[in-house]
Design an enzyme around this catalytic site. Structure first.
Site, PDB file in Angstrom:
ATOM      1  N   GLU A  93       0.825  -1.201   0.000  1.00 39.71           N
ATOM      2  CA  GLU A  93       0.000   0.000   0.000  1.00 39.71           C
ATOM      3  C   GLU A  93       0.867   1.263   0.000  1.00 39.71           C
ATOM      4  OE1 GLU A  93      -2.125  -2.948   2.838  1.00 39.71           O
ATOM      5  OE2 GLU A  93      -0.118  -2.613   2.026  1.00 39.71           O
ATOM      6  N   ALA A 152      13.358 -37.203  -7.001  1.00 44.40           N
ATOM      7  CA  ALA A 152      13.408 -37.732  -8.369  1.00 44.40           C
ATOM      8  C   ALA A 152      13.390 -39.250  -8.277  1.00 44.40           C
ATOM      9  CB  ALA A 152      14.669 -37.241  -9.080  1.00 44.40           C
ATOM     10  N   ASP A 201      26.002 -37.481  -0.995  1.00 46.54           N
ATOM     11  CA  ASP A 201      26.002 -36.490  -2.086  1.00 46.54           C
ATOM     12  C   ASP A 201      26.882 -35.281  -1.800  1.00 46.54           C
ATOM     13  OD1 ASP A 201      24.190 -38.161  -3.267  1.00 46.54           O
ATOM     14  OD2 ASP A 201      22.439 -36.894  -2.909  1.00 46.54           O
TER      15      ASP A 201
END
Length: 351
Positions: free
Chosen positions: A53, A162, A208
């Protein structure tokens, strides 16, 4: 379609530009209309800075010499109820009253305890006409992260994984195995810029050695979260490189070492997802992507603590290995990226 809807859709378009920048605040857009013409617009761009606003009204003040007169004869559209309390910025309801805008159209009310109707009541008390509920569902959906945190006292949870074409998450030995292509990986990095944090389990971190950043897409990287019950992860992993705030949930210690925050949970045998999400709620973390491994994802599925799942299916075949998680819900949206298929599944609506 009501005459208000096109202007509220513009509010939503503007509000969405704040994704990843305003948490734990909601995304909000505002449009000021005079005689059917938009004369000012704005959105909440950065946490702690001006609200939608304010930006919309300031745009009118900068563009028009007769701004004061225009505002007194205009309608302001706002996707979320104007705030009525002093936080990082002054109340937006007070600003609207100050400039004497006679009509306010609100997409949906704000469930936050310091607002929750008080902004609307303040406007009504100033004899301003208020219309509520224009594109209400769309406005609430845009801020589903904010609404989940306020109403459910936990972050909005996005599961991401995945799986191979034959339904496996990873090889039996758990070694790193790329299932998706570069286009899908880039999309995941875009998603990371939009959420507050990213969470993985100990095995994913160890195997990983992920950075859990957004290097493939412009934008800020999320906070990193890892579950390491007995603090067995090597200190030379990327997660501990001090490049980003990192939270380690464990059962041994609570401590802060640079940008690494260790949080000991009171019970690692039961309710681990619940304890984790409550701790993240206390730290104003509004949304989390859980990227693995399969055990960690399944623990949140079994607890029913997830809101959205983004599931890639790639072309590779493993024939055996770690089974991918399974959901009872049917995909609501489906997309194709090169050779990868993406299903987006939503859990029960925010209550």
């Amino acid at each position: 379609m009501s005459a208000h809807e096109p202007y509220m859709r513009r509010c939503l378009e503007l509000a969405a530009l704040g994704i990843g920048q305003v948490s734990p605040n909601p995304m909000v857009g505002a449009v000021i209309v005079h005689d059917g013409v938009i004369i000012g617009e704005g959105y909440h761009q950065q946490y702690g800075q001006a609200h939608a606003e304010v930006n919309a009204i300031n745009q009118v003040l900068l563009k028009y010499e007769n701004a004061a007169d225009l505002l007194r004869n205009s309608t302001i559209y706002v996707s979320l109820e104007p705030c009525a309390h002093h936080g990082k910025t002054p109340p937006c309801a007070d600003l609207i009253i100050k400039h004497q805008l006679p009509i306010v159209v609100v997409g949906c009310t704000d469930p936050f305890e310091h607002v929750n109707g008080s902004g609307i009541n303040k406007l009504l008390a100033a004899c301003i006409k208020v219309t509520i509920g224009v594109l209400k569902e769309e406005c609430e959906w845009l801020n589903r992260r904010f609404f989940t945190r306020v109403k459910n006292k936990r972050p909005y949870i996005i599961l991401k994984w995945a799986q191979t074409d034959d339904g496996f998450f990873a090889p039996e030995d758990g070694k790193q195995f790329w299932i998706t292509g570069s286009e899908s990986r880039q999309l995941v990095h875009q998603w990371r810029t939009e959420e507050d944090a990213i969470l993985v389990g100990k095995h994913t971190a160890a195997i990983d050695d992920p950075k859990l950043d957004s290097r493939l897409w412009p934008g800020r990287s999320p906070k990193r979260i890892v579950i390491d019950r007995k603090l067995e992860l090597r200190p030379d992993l990327n997660l501990f490189d001090q490049s980003a705030e990192t939270i380690v949930f464990n059962e041994i210690k609570t401590d802060v070492v640079g940008k690494i925050k260790y949080i000991a949970l009171e019970d690692f045998e039961r309710f681990v997802p619940q304890y984790i999400l409550f701790q993240l709620y206390l730290q104003d973390i509004q949304s989390v992507i859980i990227e693995g491994g399969a055990f960690t994802i399944n623990s949140f599925i079994e607890a029913g603590l997830w809101d959205e799942a983004r599931i890639f299916t790639g072309k590779p075949i493993l024939q055996k290995g770690i089974k991918a998680p399974r959901l009872a819900q049917i995909a609501s949206e489906e997309f194709t990226f090169a050779e990868d298929h993406l299903d987006i599944v939503y859990n029960k609506p925010v209550k």
